[in-house]
Design a protein around this motif. Structure first.
Motif, PDB file in Angstrom:
ATOM      1  N   THR A 207      13.204  -6.127  -3.329  1.00 66.20           N
ATOM      2  CA  THR A 207      13.577  -6.343  -1.931  1.00 66.20           C
ATOM      3  C   THR A 207      13.262  -5.113  -1.094  1.00 66.20           C
ATOM      4  OG1 THR A 207      15.355  -7.849  -2.564  1.00 66.20           O
ATOM      5  CG2 THR A 207      15.475  -6.894  -0.354  1.00 66.20           C
ATOM      6  N   VAL A 208      12.605  -5.343   0.039  1.00 66.84           N
ATOM      7  CA  VAL A 208      12.353  -4.312   1.051  1.00 66.84           C
ATOM      8  C   VAL A 208      13.035  -4.800   2.323  1.00 66.84           C
ATOM      9  CG1 VAL A 208      10.608  -3.109   2.434  1.00 66.84           C
ATOM     10  CG2 VAL A 208      10.133  -3.662   0.034  1.00 66.84           C
TER      11      VAL A 208
ATOM     12  N   PHE B 280      11.104   0.074   7.251  1.00 66.94           N
ATOM     13  CA  PHE B 280      11.044  -0.593   5.954  1.00 66.94           C
ATOM     14  C   PHE B 280      11.763   0.306   4.953  1.00 66.94           C
ATOM     15  CE2 PHE B 280       7.139  -2.076   8.079  1.00 66.94           C
ATOM     16  CZ  PHE B 280       7.277  -3.444   7.926  1.00 66.94           C
TER      17      PHE B 280
ATOM     18  N   ARG C 221      10.256   2.597   1.735  1.00 67.02           N
ATOM     19  CA  ARG C 221       8.911   2.603   2.341  1.00 67.02           C
ATOM     20  C   ARG C 221       7.817   2.290   1.346  1.00 67.02           C
ATOM     21  NH1 ARG C 221       8.665   7.208   6.883  1.00 67.02           N
ATOM     22  NH2 ARG C 221       8.781   5.740   8.603  1.00 67.02           N
ATOM     23  N   ASN C 222       7.992   2.713   0.115  1.00 68.83           N
ATOM     24  CA  ASN C 222       6.982   2.494  -0.922  1.00 68.83           C
ATOM     25  C   ASN C 222       7.676   1.945  -2.155  1.00 68.83           C
ATOM     26  OD1 ASN C 222       4.518   2.564  -2.356  1.00 68.83           O
ATOM     27  ND2 ASN C 222       4.908   4.636  -3.074  1.00 68.83           N
ATOM     28  N   VAL C 223       7.144   0.849  -2.693  1.00 65.78           N
ATOM     29  CA  VAL C 223       7.675   0.287  -3.927  1.00 65.78           C
ATOM     30  C   VAL C 223       6.548   0.186  -4.946  1.00 65.78           C
ATOM     31  CG1 VAL C 223       9.518  -1.000  -2.784  1.00 65.78           C
ATOM     32  CG2 VAL C 223       7.322  -2.119  -3.195  1.00 65.78           C
TER      33      VAL C 223
ATOM     34  N   VAL D 113       7.555  -9.233  -3.987  1.00 62.30           N
ATOM     35  CA  VAL D 113       8.124  -8.299  -3.026  1.00 62.30           C
ATOM     36  C   VAL D 113       8.642  -9.154  -1.878  1.00 62.30           C
ATOM     37  CG1 VAL D 113       7.712  -6.342  -1.493  1.00 62.30           C
ATOM     38  CG2 VAL D 113       6.567  -6.450  -3.718  1.00 62.30           C
TER      39      VAL D 113
ATOM     40  N   PHE E 299      10.455  -9.248   1.692  1.00 62.11           N
ATOM     41  CA  PHE E 299      10.797  -8.502   2.900  1.00 62.11           C
ATOM     42  C   PHE E 299      11.959  -9.234   3.554  1.00 62.11           C
ATOM     43  CE2 PHE E 299       6.396  -7.593   1.962  1.00 62.11           C
ATOM     44  CZ  PHE E 299       6.334  -6.218   2.111  1.00 62.11           C
TER      45      PHE E 299
ATOM     46  N   GLY F 228       4.801   0.787   5.631  1.00 58.79           N
ATOM     47  CA  GLY F 228       5.179   0.871   4.233  1.00 58.79           C
ATOM     48  C   GLY F 228       4.009   0.551   3.330  1.00 58.79           C
TER      49      GLY F 228
END
Length: 152
Positions: A21-22, A31, A34-36, A44, A46, A122
């Motif tokens: 989850t972002v 976001f 920011r980085n996954v 992913v 959002f 992101g």
């Protein structure tokens, strides 16, 4: 015996997909995270979350490139602008070889800039070394001109 062994090998080769989850918007209008890091098959999601006033504001997720962080990538993905709380936009990762860069495509920031130029960007699988990195991507987004790329 052979059937049990074959079944064990097949079961061992199945990879469990993750649901990542972002959050989008929220109290910081960014976001988070920011980085996954995601693998093939991961989802992913959002999640558009309310701000301090209790609404999502106007946010979206638009695929861009490291070279042009505030310009939609031709053929890339784009969510609609979310005007409602707790809406979500899911992205299934089909190739984890290259980073996926994205930005908010909303153009209603109070200071006159797009959300992207305010740093609302992101990535998925952004490198931590070399170029570009998440840090250089954010810096490039903030410095990007308002060229109307996200306008209607």
């Amino acid at each position: 015996m052979f059937a049990r062994l074959a079944l064990a090998v097949v079961a061992a080769s199945v990879v469990q997909a993750e649901y990542i989850t972002v959050t989008v918007g929220g109290k910081d209008g960014m976001f988070v995270p920011r980085n996954v890091q995601a693998k093939v098959g991961d989802i992913v999601s959002f999640l558009f979350t309310p701000n301090a006033l209790g609404n999502t504001g106007n946010h979206s997720v638009v695929q861009t490139s490291a070279e042009k962080p505030c310009t939609p990538l031709k053929g890339g993905f784009a969510s609609p602008i979310a005007y409602w709380n707790y809406a979500n936009f899911d992205l299934v990762i089909t190739d984890a070889t290259y980073p996926i860069w994205y930005a908010c495509g909303s153009t209603d920031n109070l200071n006159g800039d797009d959300h992207c130029q305010a740093g609302e960007v992101g990535a998925i699988n952004a490198p931590t070394e070399g170029f570009p990195t998440m840090t250089s991507f954010v810096t490039a987004a903030i410095a990007a001109p308002h060229d109307g790329a996200f306008d209607g």
